[in-house]
Design a protein around this motif. Structure first.
Motif, PDB file in Angstrom:
ATOM      1  N   LEU A  26       0.841  -1.208   0.000  1.00  0.00           N
ATOM      2  CA  LEU A  26       0.000   0.000   0.000  1.00  0.00           C
ATOM      3  C   LEU A  26       0.873   1.255   0.000  1.00  0.00           C
ATOM      4  CD1 LEU A  26      -2.853  -1.101   2.466  1.00  0.00           C
ATOM      5  CD2 LEU A  26      -2.812  -1.246  -0.021  1.00  0.00           C
ATOM      6  N   GLY A  65       1.797   5.003   5.157  1.00  0.00           N
ATOM      7  CA  GLY A  65       2.754   5.569   6.115  1.00  0.00           C
ATOM      8  C   GLY A  65       4.074   4.824   6.088  1.00  0.00           C
ATOM      9  N   TYR A  89      10.887  12.252   7.020  1.00  0.00           N
ATOM     10  CA  TYR A  89       9.530  12.809   6.926  1.00  0.00           C
ATOM     11  C   TYR A  89       9.524  14.340   6.991  1.00  0.00           C
ATOM     12  CZ  TYR A  89       7.783   8.092   7.142  1.00  0.00           C
ATOM     13  OH  TYR A  89       7.525   6.783   6.836  1.00  0.00           O
ATOM     14  N   GLY A 113      -1.543   6.954   8.607  1.00  0.00           N
ATOM     15  CA  GLY A 113      -0.340   7.415   9.299  1.00  0.00           C
ATOM     16  C   GLY A 113       0.290   8.572   8.563  1.00  0.00           C
ATOM     17  N   ARG A 132      -9.933   6.461   2.344  1.00  0.00           N
ATOM     18  CA  ARG A 132     -10.140   6.786   3.766  1.00  0.00           C
ATOM     19  C   ARG A 132      -8.857   7.410   4.304  1.00  0.00           C
ATOM     20  NH1 ARG A 132     -10.113   1.057   5.815  1.00  0.00           N
ATOM     21  NH2 ARG A 132      -9.022   0.717   3.854  1.00  0.00           N
ATOM     22  N   ILE A 134      -6.690   7.823   7.676  1.00  0.00           N
ATOM     23  CA  ILE A 134      -6.598   7.176   8.995  1.00  0.00           C
ATOM     24  C   ILE A 134      -5.378   7.710   9.749  1.00  0.00           C
ATOM     25  CG2 ILE A 134      -6.569   4.988  10.231  1.00  0.00           C
ATOM     26  CD1 ILE A 134      -7.425   3.558   7.684  1.00  0.00           C
ATOM     27  N   ALA A 136      -3.442   6.590  11.962  1.00  0.00           N
ATOM     28  CA  ALA A 136      -3.253   5.236  12.507  1.00  0.00           C
ATOM     29  C   ALA A 136      -2.272   5.183  13.685  1.00  0.00           C
ATOM     30  CB  ALA A 136      -2.741   4.326  11.390  1.00  0.00           C
TER      31      ALA A 136
HETATM   32  C1  LHQ Z   1       2.088  -2.581   5.235  1.00  0.00           C
HETATM   33  C2  LHQ Z   1       1.784  -1.348   5.851  1.00  0.00           C
HETATM   34  C3  LHQ Z   1       2.804  -0.650   6.530  1.00  0.00           C
HETATM   35  C4  LHQ Z   1       4.243  -2.392   5.978  1.00  0.00           C
HETATM   36  C5  LHQ Z   1       0.008  -2.109   4.922  1.00  0.00           C
HETATM   37  N1  LHQ Z   1       4.013  -1.223   6.566  1.00  0.00           N
HETATM   38  N2  LHQ Z   1       3.314  -3.087   5.328  1.00  0.00           N
HETATM   39  C6  LHQ Z   1       7.330   7.543  11.249  1.00  0.00           C
HETATM   40  C7  LHQ Z   1       8.651   7.299  11.702  1.00  0.00           C
HETATM   41  C8  LHQ Z   1       9.112   6.050  12.064  1.00  0.00           C
HETATM   42  C9  LHQ Z   1       8.440   4.966  12.355  1.00  0.00           C
HETATM   43  C10 LHQ Z   1       7.079   4.813  12.449  1.00  0.00           C
HETATM   44  O1  LHQ Z   1       6.181   5.565  11.746  1.00  0.00           O
HETATM   45  C11 LHQ Z   1       6.226   6.786  11.290  1.00  0.00           C
HETATM   46  C12 LHQ Z   1       5.008   7.322  10.755  1.00  0.00           C
HETATM   47  C13 LHQ Z   1       3.900   6.389  10.430  1.00  0.00           C
HETATM   48  O2  LHQ Z   1       3.458   6.394   9.324  1.00  0.00           O
HETATM   49  S1  LHQ Z   1       3.268   5.408  11.676  1.00  0.00           S
HETATM   50  C14 LHQ Z   1       1.881   4.666  10.916  1.00  0.00           C
HETATM   51  C15 LHQ Z   1       2.264   3.505  10.048  1.00  0.00           C
HETATM   52  N3  LHQ Z   1       1.109   2.974   9.372  1.00  0.00           N
HETATM   53  C16 LHQ Z   1       0.168   2.235   9.935  1.00  0.00           C
HETATM   54  O3  LHQ Z   1       0.135   1.985  11.118  1.00  0.00           O
HETATM   55  C17 LHQ Z   1      -0.868   1.655   9.004  1.00  0.00           C
HETATM   56  C18 LHQ Z   1      -0.714   0.158   8.934  1.00  0.00           C
HETATM   57  N4  LHQ Z   1      -1.635  -0.388   7.953  1.00  0.00           N
HETATM   58  C19 LHQ Z   1      -2.929  -0.597   8.200  1.00  0.00           C
HETATM   59  O4  LHQ Z   1      -3.455  -0.318   9.255  1.00  0.00           O
HETATM   60  C20 LHQ Z   1      -3.733  -1.225   7.109  1.00  0.00           C
HETATM   61  O5  LHQ Z   1      -2.866  -1.868   6.221  1.00  0.00           O
HETATM   62  C21 LHQ Z   1      -4.578  -0.194   6.331  1.00  0.00           C
HETATM   63  C22 LHQ Z   1      -5.728   0.306   7.235  1.00  0.00           C
HETATM   64  C23 LHQ Z   1      -3.736   0.994   5.841  1.00  0.00           C
HETATM   65  C24 LHQ Z   1      -5.204  -0.875   5.083  1.00  0.00           C
HETATM   66  O6  LHQ Z   1      -5.876  -2.039   5.480  1.00  0.00           O
HETATM   67  P1  LHQ Z   1      -6.314  -3.121   4.390  1.00  0.00           P
HETATM   68  O7  LHQ Z   1      -6.979  -2.425   3.254  1.00  0.00           O
HETATM   69  O8  LHQ Z   1      -7.078  -4.168   5.133  1.00  0.00           O
HETATM   70  O9  LHQ Z   1      -4.954  -3.716   3.804  1.00  0.00           O
HETATM   71  P2  LHQ Z   1      -3.919  -4.752   4.503  1.00  0.00           P
HETATM   72  O10 LHQ Z   1      -3.779  -4.412   5.941  1.00  0.00           O
HETATM   73  O11 LHQ Z   1      -4.303  -6.127   4.159  1.00  0.00           O
HETATM   74  O12 LHQ Z   1      -2.539  -4.331   3.776  1.00  0.00           O
HETATM   75  C25 LHQ Z   1      -2.193  -4.842   2.499  1.00  0.00           C
HETATM   76  C26 LHQ Z   1      -0.727  -5.240   2.546  1.00  0.00           C
HETATM   77  O13 LHQ Z   1       0.046  -4.056   2.803  1.00  0.00           O
HETATM   78  C27 LHQ Z   1      -0.448  -6.185   3.700  1.00  0.00           C
HETATM   79  O14 LHQ Z   1       0.586  -7.050   3.305  1.00  0.00           O
HETATM   80  P3  LHQ Z   1       0.278  -8.620   2.987  1.00  0.00           P
HETATM   81  O15 LHQ Z   1       1.637  -9.174   2.638  1.00  0.00           O
HETATM   82  O16 LHQ Z   1      -0.315  -9.180   4.217  1.00  0.00           O
HETATM   83  O17 LHQ Z   1      -0.681  -8.589   1.831  1.00  0.00           O
HETATM   84  C28 LHQ Z   1       0.062  -5.274   4.762  1.00  0.00           C
HETATM   85  O18 LHQ Z   1       0.898  -5.909   5.693  1.00  0.00           O
HETATM   86  C29 LHQ Z   1       0.838  -4.250   3.970  1.00  0.00           C
HETATM   87  N5  LHQ Z   1       0.964  -2.999   4.687  1.00  0.00           N
HETATM   88  N6  LHQ Z   1       0.481  -1.088   5.625  1.00  0.00           N
HETATM   89  N7  LHQ Z   1       2.603   0.529   7.099  1.00  0.00           N
END
Ligand code: LHQ
Length: 263
Positions: A26, A65, A89, A113, A132, A134, A136
């Motif tokens: 994503l 994010g 960032y 995020g 959307r 989020i 997050a």
């Molecule tokens: C991902 C991610 C992701 C890796 C989806 N990473 N793989 C700054 C400085 C330093 C460190 C920390 O952070 C920051 C700032 C930030 O941005 S913190 C916030 C980080 N982001 C999140 O917490 C969001 C995490 N993702 C989610 O909650 C969901 O994926 C969302 C709601 C965005 C989408 O949900 P779905 O449509 O159900 O998709 P999915 O969860 O099935 O994701 C699809 C694939 O993408 C999946 O991989 P897979 O191999 O299982 O198909 C996810 O693992 C991957 N992915 N976000 N951030």
């Protein structure tokens, strides 16, 4: 620009199109994608031919994010997330806000995020109806970054900013537009075309005046009315001497469309 497939870059009609390209994640950011995107925005700043930027994502998401696999606290060495923010960032958000050219963001799917807040750093945000936003961060024990704690209360007010940031509840694109977080939500199939048309239209505009309009509106966040009135006077003085003002007035008087050069 360092060659990287994590950012697709294409230039035509004065528009630099930058596409986040890690669709299987994503479009979550890793360091390589950060550096490639930074190079894209640097080009937008230094190349006078670029008169607008269009930022979007490949695949079904806009940006999730930070790639959390790349910053996994259980991976061993001590993490300094502040360093990541300082190195990647914050420079990106500053680059987008400081670029004196319009930046259009087409949010094609979920923006989570830092991905959500980078979209909000852009000047005009369109989103697909299915997208959307989020905040997050709280879900993984973090605070909003990439300017989120600055932009959200300004755009939405404290009540909505705090609730979105503390609950991490997704905000659908239509509600985001209704609340004033973004410019417009459009049908999914129409997003790419509408964003493209807007970017091309802006790229044919009076680039210097648009760039200074952006800076003036941003300066208003911290200026008094007096300071802002003085700023407007100075900027108007500058653009009033430019070729685009002469062309704009001539076109008006001759009842034709203006041909702006951006100066
Ligand atoms: C991902 C991610 C992701 C890796 C989806 N990473 N793989 C700054 C400085 C330093 C460190 C920390 O952070 C920051 C700032 C930030 O941005 S913190 C916030 C980080 N982001 C999140 O917490 C969001 C995490 N993702 C989610 O909650 C969901 O994926 C969302 C709601 C965005 C989408 O949900 P779905 O449509 O159900 O998709 P999915 O969860 O099935 O994701 C699809 C694939 O993408 C999946 O991989 P897979 O191999 O299982 O198909 C996810 O693992 C991957 N992915 N976000 N951030």
């Amino acid at each position: 620009m360092p060659a990287s497939e994590t950012i697709l870059s294409a230039f035509a009609d004065g528009v630099l199109r930058l596409t986040l390209n890690r669709p299987e994640k994503l479009n979550a950011f890793n360091d390589e994608m950060h550096l490639a995107l930074r190079a894209g925005f640097a080009r937008a700043g230094s190349d006078a031919g670029v008169r607008a930027v269009l930022l979007t994502g490949a695949g079904r998401g806009f940006c999730a994010g930070q790639d959390l696999g790349d910053r996994d606290p259980s991976a061993g060495e001590a993490l300094d997330l502040g360093r990541t923010i300082e190195a990647f960032y914050n420079p990106l958000v500053r680059q987008i806000r400081n670029l004196e050219k319009p930046v259009v963001c087409a949010v094609n799917g979920v923006a989570a995020g830092a991905g959500a807040n980078i979209a909000l750093a852009c000047d005009i945000v369109l989103a697909a109806r299915s997208a959307r936003f989020i905040q997050a961060f709280a879900k993984i024990g973090l605070v909003p970054d990439s300017g989120g704690t600055w932009a959200l209360p300004r755009l939405l007010g404290e009540a909505r900013a705090k609730a979105l940031a503390m609950t991490g509840e997704p905000l659908p694109a239509e509600k985001a537009a209704e609340w004033g977080l973004i410019w417009r939500a459009v049908e999914d199939e129409a997003l790419a075309g509408e964003a493209e048309a807007l970017a091309v239209r802006l790229a044919a505009g009076p680039t210097r005046a648009l760039g200074l309009t952006k800076q003036a509106i941003q300066a208003a966040a911290t200026n008094s009315l007096d300071a802002q009135l003085d700023l407007e006077r100075d900027l108007q003085r500058e653009v009033g001497r430019g070729g685009d003002y002469a062309e704009g007035v001539a076109a008006f008087l001759e009842k034709r469309a203006p041909k702006f050069t951006g100066r």
